[in-house]
Write a protein that holds these residues in place. Sequence first.
Motif, PDB file in Angstrom:
ATOM      1  N   VAL A  10      34.235 -32.407 -49.951  1.00 33.28           N
ATOM      2  CA  VAL A  10      33.889 -33.298 -51.059  1.00 33.28           C
ATOM      3  C   VAL A  10      32.378 -33.387 -51.229  1.00 33.28           C
ATOM      4  N   MET A  11      31.640 -33.406 -50.126  1.00 35.76           N
ATOM      5  CA  MET A  11      30.184 -33.455 -50.214  1.00 35.76           C
ATOM      6  C   MET A  11      29.631 -32.185 -50.853  1.00 35.76           C
ATOM      7  N   ILE A  12      30.198 -31.034 -50.497  1.00 34.77           N
ATOM      8  CA  ILE A  12      29.737 -29.775 -51.095  1.00 34.77           C
ATOM      9  C   ILE A  12      30.020 -29.748 -52.582  1.00 34.77           C
TER      10      ILE A  12
ATOM     11  N   GLY B 287      27.662 -32.089 -54.324  1.00 33.14           N
ATOM     12  CA  GLY B 287      26.312 -31.528 -54.369  1.00 33.14           C
ATOM     13  C   GLY B 287      26.188 -30.432 -55.397  1.00 33.14           C
ATOM     14  N   LEU B 288      27.206 -29.585 -55.496  1.00 34.97           N
ATOM     15  CA  LEU B 288      27.190 -28.533 -56.514  1.00 34.97           C
ATOM     16  C   LEU B 288      27.227 -29.119 -57.916  1.00 34.97           C
ATOM     17  N   ASP B 289      27.972 -30.199 -58.084  1.00 35.11           N
ATOM     18  CA  ASP B 289      28.022 -30.852 -59.391  1.00 35.11           C
ATOM     19  C   ASP B 289      26.666 -31.448 -59.753  1.00 35.11           C
ATOM     20  N   LEU B 290      25.995 -32.061 -58.786  1.00 33.34           N
ATOM     21  CA  LEU B 290      24.656 -32.591 -59.047  1.00 33.34           C
ATOM     22  C   LEU B 290      23.680 -31.473 -59.372  1.00 33.34           C
ATOM     23  N   PHE B 291      23.772 -30.356 -58.646  1.00 30.87           N
ATOM     24  CA  PHE B 291      22.905 -29.223 -58.904  1.00 30.87           C
ATOM     25  C   PHE B 291      23.150 -28.659 -60.301  1.00 30.87           C
ATOM     26  N   ARG B 292      24.417 -28.600 -60.687  1.00 31.08           N
ATOM     27  CA  ARG B 292      24.764 -28.082 -62.003  1.00 31.08           C
ATOM     28  C   ARG B 292      24.197 -28.968 -63.114  1.00 31.08           C
TER      29      ARG B 292
ATOM     30  N   TRP C 121      19.146 -26.064 -63.297  1.00 30.44           N
ATOM     31  CA  TRP C 121      20.291 -25.211 -63.572  1.00 30.44           C
ATOM     32  C   TRP C 121      20.360 -24.821 -65.043  1.00 30.44           C
ATOM     33  N   LYS C 122      19.873 -25.718 -65.914  1.00 31.77           N
ATOM     34  CA  LYS C 122      19.983 -25.478 -67.352  1.00 31.77           C
ATOM     35  C   LYS C 122      19.008 -24.400 -67.791  1.00 31.77           C
TER      36      LYS C 122
END
Length: 117
Positions: free
Chosen positions: A82-84, A87-92, A97-98
């Motif tokens: 869940v943490m990964i 974290g990927l969602d926050l990075f996205r 990322w944009k």
Amino acid sequence: MSEQQSGIITGGFFLIGIAALAYTGMWWPGTLVVLGITAIVHGLLCGKSLQTISGGLWLIGIAAVFWFRLPWWLLLALTGLVMIVGGLDLFRRSSTWKRKRKNDEDMDTRPGESRAA
């Protein structure tokens, strides 16, 4: 819905849950399930869906680990997963990322300035 109205409805769910625990005698891990359901109901009624619902689901998940006598390391592995994903969602969602659109100005120019200046 107002905070007072949602508090009354959430309190009703909590009291019904405590009554069910008293009737069945399943205080542990039933208390975690009651708290989880109460948090989910409160989150849905107040519009704070993501944070409150995820907290409620975690309480129910921890109760499931105890109820089904699952190995404790499974809870650690799920927490890491869940943490990964979070974290990927926050990075996205972050600006790194944009991609820059084709007709946008460069970031090193101030608004109103042109590159030729």
